[in-house]
Design an enzyme around this catalytic site. Structure first.
Site, PDB file in Angstrom:
ATOM      1  N   ASN A   9       7.230 -16.788  67.554  1.00 17.70           N
ATOM      2  CA  ASN A   9       5.937 -16.861  66.865  1.00 17.70           C
ATOM      3  C   ASN A   9       6.167 -16.450  65.417  1.00 17.70           C
ATOM      4  O   ASN A   9       6.335 -15.268  65.128  1.00 17.70           O
ATOM      5  CB  ASN A   9       4.936 -15.925  67.558  1.00 17.70           C
ATOM      6  CG  ASN A   9       3.607 -15.857  66.825  1.00 17.70           C
ATOM      7  OD1 ASN A   9       3.356 -16.629  65.895  1.00 17.70           O
ATOM      8  ND2 ASN A   9       2.753 -14.926  67.237  1.00 17.70           N
ATOM      9  N   TRP A  10       6.168 -17.443  64.541  1.00 17.94           N
ATOM     10  CA  TRP A  10       6.480 -17.155  63.129  1.00 17.94           C
ATOM     11  C   TRP A  10       5.312 -16.493  62.393  1.00 17.94           C
ATOM     12  O   TRP A  10       5.453 -16.072  61.255  1.00 17.94           O
ATOM     13  CB  TRP A  10       6.861 -18.447  62.411  1.00 17.94           C
ATOM     14  CG  TRP A  10       8.224 -18.972  62.779  1.00 17.94           C
ATOM     15  CD1 TRP A  10       9.125 -18.392  63.634  1.00 17.94           C
ATOM     16  CD2 TRP A  10       8.849 -20.166  62.291  1.00 17.94           C
ATOM     17  NE1 TRP A  10      10.259 -19.159  63.706  1.00 17.94           N
ATOM     18  CE2 TRP A  10      10.122 -20.262  62.893  1.00 17.94           C
ATOM     19  CE3 TRP A  10       8.470 -21.176  61.399  1.00 17.94           C
ATOM     20  CZ2 TRP A  10      11.005 -21.313  62.637  1.00 17.94           C
ATOM     21  CZ3 TRP A  10       9.341 -22.231  61.154  1.00 17.94           C
ATOM     22  CH2 TRP A  10      10.595 -22.285  61.755  1.00 17.94           C
ATOM     23  N   LYS A  11       4.143 -16.481  62.987  1.00 20.22           N
ATOM     24  CA  LYS A  11       2.938 -15.918  62.350  1.00 20.22           C
ATOM     25  C   LYS A  11       2.772 -16.537  60.953  1.00 20.22           C
ATOM     26  O   LYS A  11       3.121 -17.707  60.775  1.00 20.22           O
ATOM     27  CB  LYS A  11       3.016 -14.390  62.336  1.00 20.22           C
ATOM     28  CG  LYS A  11       3.291 -13.841  63.744  1.00 20.22           C
ATOM     29  CD  LYS A  11       3.135 -12.355  63.874  1.00 20.22           C
ATOM     30  CE  LYS A  11       3.451 -11.942  65.311  1.00 20.22           C
ATOM     31  NZ  LYS A  11       3.283 -10.519  65.551  1.00 20.22           N
ATOM     32  N   HIS A  98      -3.959 -14.065  71.034  1.00 18.81           N
ATOM     33  CA  HIS A  98      -3.007 -13.105  70.462  1.00 18.81           C
ATOM     34  C   HIS A  98      -3.794 -11.901  69.946  1.00 18.81           C
ATOM     35  O   HIS A  98      -4.893 -12.055  69.406  1.00 18.81           O
ATOM     36  CB  HIS A  98      -2.212 -13.770  69.332  1.00 18.81           C
ATOM     37  CG  HIS A  98      -1.039 -12.942  68.909  1.00 18.81           C
ATOM     38  ND1 HIS A  98      -1.186 -11.818  68.132  1.00 18.81           N
ATOM     39  CD2 HIS A  98       0.276 -13.038  69.198  1.00 18.81           C
ATOM     40  CE1 HIS A  98       0.011 -11.276  67.946  1.00 18.81           C
ATOM     41  NE2 HIS A  98       0.912 -12.000  68.587  1.00 18.81           N
ATOM     42  N   GLU A 100      -3.571 -10.208  67.392  1.00 18.06           N
ATOM     43  CA  GLU A 100      -3.944 -10.255  65.970  1.00 18.06           C
ATOM     44  C   GLU A 100      -5.200 -11.101  65.771  1.00 18.06           C
ATOM     45  O   GLU A 100      -6.016 -10.810  64.902  1.00 18.06           O
ATOM     46  CB  GLU A 100      -2.758 -10.792  65.143  1.00 18.06           C
ATOM     47  CG  GLU A 100      -1.654  -9.744  65.052  1.00 18.06           C
ATOM     48  CD  GLU A 100      -0.248 -10.292  64.913  1.00 18.06           C
ATOM     49  OE1 GLU A 100      -0.079 -11.480  64.595  1.00 18.06           O
ATOM     50  OE2 GLU A 100       0.700  -9.509  65.144  1.00 18.06           O
ATOM     51  N   GLU A 170       1.769  -8.749  75.853  1.00 18.53           N
ATOM     52  CA  GLU A 170       2.178  -8.171  74.574  1.00 18.53           C
ATOM     53  C   GLU A 170       1.422  -6.863  74.340  1.00 18.53           C
ATOM     54  O   GLU A 170       0.295  -6.888  73.813  1.00 18.53           O
ATOM     55  CB  GLU A 170       1.851  -9.138  73.428  1.00 18.53           C
ATOM     56  CG  GLU A 170       2.572 -10.460  73.509  1.00 18.53           C
ATOM     57  CD  GLU A 170       2.714 -11.100  72.124  1.00 18.53           C
ATOM     58  OE1 GLU A 170       3.841 -11.336  71.722  1.00 18.53           O
ATOM     59  OE2 GLU A 170       1.690 -11.325  71.457  1.00 18.53           O
ATOM     60  N   GLY A 176       5.345  -5.533  66.319  1.00 15.01           N
ATOM     61  CA  GLY A 176       5.702  -5.275  64.921  1.00 15.01           C
ATOM     62  C   GLY A 176       5.944  -3.817  64.609  1.00 15.01           C
ATOM     63  O   GLY A 176       6.015  -3.436  63.437  1.00 15.01           O
ATOM     64  N   SER A 216       8.274  -6.393  69.726  1.00 13.43           N
ATOM     65  CA  SER A 216       9.539  -5.841  69.211  1.00 13.43           C
ATOM     66  C   SER A 216      10.750  -6.221  70.053  1.00 13.43           C
ATOM     67  O   SER A 216      11.689  -5.439  70.163  1.00 13.43           O
ATOM     68  CB  SER A 216       9.435  -4.318  69.045  1.00 13.43           C
ATOM     69  OG  SER A 216       8.453  -3.989  68.092  1.00 13.43           O
ATOM     70  N   GLY A 237       8.264 -12.169  67.648  1.00 12.55           N
ATOM     71  CA  GLY A 237       7.739 -12.282  66.290  1.00 12.55           C
ATOM     72  C   GLY A 237       8.856 -12.105  65.272  1.00 12.55           C
ATOM     73  O   GLY A 237       9.615 -13.028  64.980  1.00 12.55           O
ATOM     74  N   GLY A 238       8.983 -10.884  64.755  1.00 13.00           N
ATOM     75  CA  GLY A 238       9.920 -10.595  63.660  1.00 13.00           C
ATOM     76  C   GLY A 238      11.323 -11.146  63.888  1.00 13.00           C
ATOM     77  O   GLY A 238      11.902 -11.776  62.986  1.00 13.00           O
TER      78      GLY A 238
HETATM   79  P1  13P Z   1       7.141  -8.681  67.096  1.00 10.60           P
HETATM   80  O1  13P Z   1       8.275  -9.301  67.888  1.00 10.60           O
HETATM   81  O2  13P Z   1       7.335  -8.772  65.632  1.00 10.60           O
HETATM   82  O3  13P Z   1       6.832  -7.306  67.585  1.00 10.60           O
HETATM   83  O4  13P Z   1       5.842  -9.587  67.403  1.00 10.60           O
HETATM   84  C1  13P Z   1       5.516  -9.883  68.708  1.00 10.60           C
HETATM   85  C2  13P Z   1       4.418 -10.862  68.703  1.00 10.60           C
HETATM   86  O5  13P Z   1       3.314 -10.553  68.318  1.00 10.60           O
HETATM   87  C3  13P Z   1       4.710 -12.232  69.149  1.00 10.60           C
HETATM   88  O6  13P Z   1       3.548 -12.966  69.341  1.00 10.60           O
END
Ligand code: 13P
Length: 255
Positions: A9-11, A98, A100, A170, A176, A216, A237-238
């Site tokens: 997930n590149w956000k 999600h 967020e 999640e 993050g 993470s 994500g990251g």
């Molecule tokens: P991180 O891997 O950066 O913690 O993000 C997870 C995430 O929100 C994937 O959708």
């Protein structure tokens, strides 16, 4: 046997040239693993079409997903992108719920149910996200919260439609933050979710359901998390923004 799914997930990251370079590298470096695991990338919406075309031209099975879609079918909804539009450019999966989006865009359960319905109507696969806050975890309320996020939402679907869904667990406190759930915490929750699904839809659907872990996940902790019997992949994500880290996670899943 469930095939693992590794999803990046590149956000809201990467300029267009950076995004296309990373995607091209993922396509080329993921080749040896694609028979063992499914790989998906969820780029920002304006890059999805070109990523899909690139994968197609290179005969790659890397899946292109969307990070969001509208709860509406179409019409006067400025700025929105419908499930039908996503399908028309080759997107096959879409994140829903999600944390967020729940937090920053105030997406509630009704809207999430509508998004799931819109996606399933046009044959897209919803990747339905759930997860508890740190406060809920500290108060040992996590199973109650997850039950509540699933029950009466995607559990409204009939068995045929539900069998198309992917669930992503999640924990919000792990997203993050660099603070990942332990393999045991992830396994416990995934087992709990599969149990809920089993009691609602029966053993076969529960056994076929893919439940991804997100929060993470990185090249150091992926192997242990992915080794758990009920962890069927990752929503990353990251670490998915770094080619080497993402490929290392894919390798760990393919072993
Ligand atoms: P991180 O891997 O950066 O913690 O993000 C997870 C995430 O929100 C994937 O959708």
């Amino acid at each position: 046997m469930r095939k693992k799914l590794l999803a990046g997930n590149w956000k809201m990251n990467l300029a267009w040239n950076e995004a296309m370079t990373l995607f091209a590298n993922i396509v080329s470096e993921s080749k040896p693993y694609l028979d063992k695991v499914d790989i998906a990338v969820f780029p920002p919406s304006i890059y999805q079409r070109q990523c899909f075309e690139f994968a197609k031209q290179n005969k790659s099975a890397v899946i292109v997903g969307a990070q969001d879609c509208s709860a509406q079918n179409g019409g006067a909804f400025t700025g929105e992108v419908s499930a039908q539009m996503l399908r028309s450019i080759g997107v096959s999966h879409c994140l829903v719920g999600h944390s967020e989006r729940r937090e920053y865009h105030h997406e509630g359960s009704r809207m999430l149910s509508e998004k799931v319905e819109r996606l399933l109507e046009v044959g897209l696969i919803p990747v339905f996200c759930c997860g508890e806050s740190l406060q809920d975890r500290d108060n040992d309320n996590q199973t109650f919260v997850i039950d509540n996020q699933l029950d009466g939402r995607i559990f409204e679907l009939n068995a045929e439609l539900f069998s198309k869904v992917v669930i992503a667990y999640e924990p919000v406190w792990a997203i993050g933050t660099g603070r990942t759930a332990t393999a045991e915490q992830a396994q416990d929750m995934h087992e709990f979710i599969r149990g809920l699904v089993q009691s609602k839809y029966g053993a076969e659907i529960a056994q076929n359901l893919r439940i991804l872990y997100g929060g993470s996940m990185n090249e150091s902790n992926a192997a242990e998390l992915l080794n758990q019997p009920d962890v069927d992949g990752g929503l990353i994500g990251g670490a998915s923004l770094k080619l080497d880290a993402f490929i290392s996670i894919i390798k760990a899943a393919a072993l």
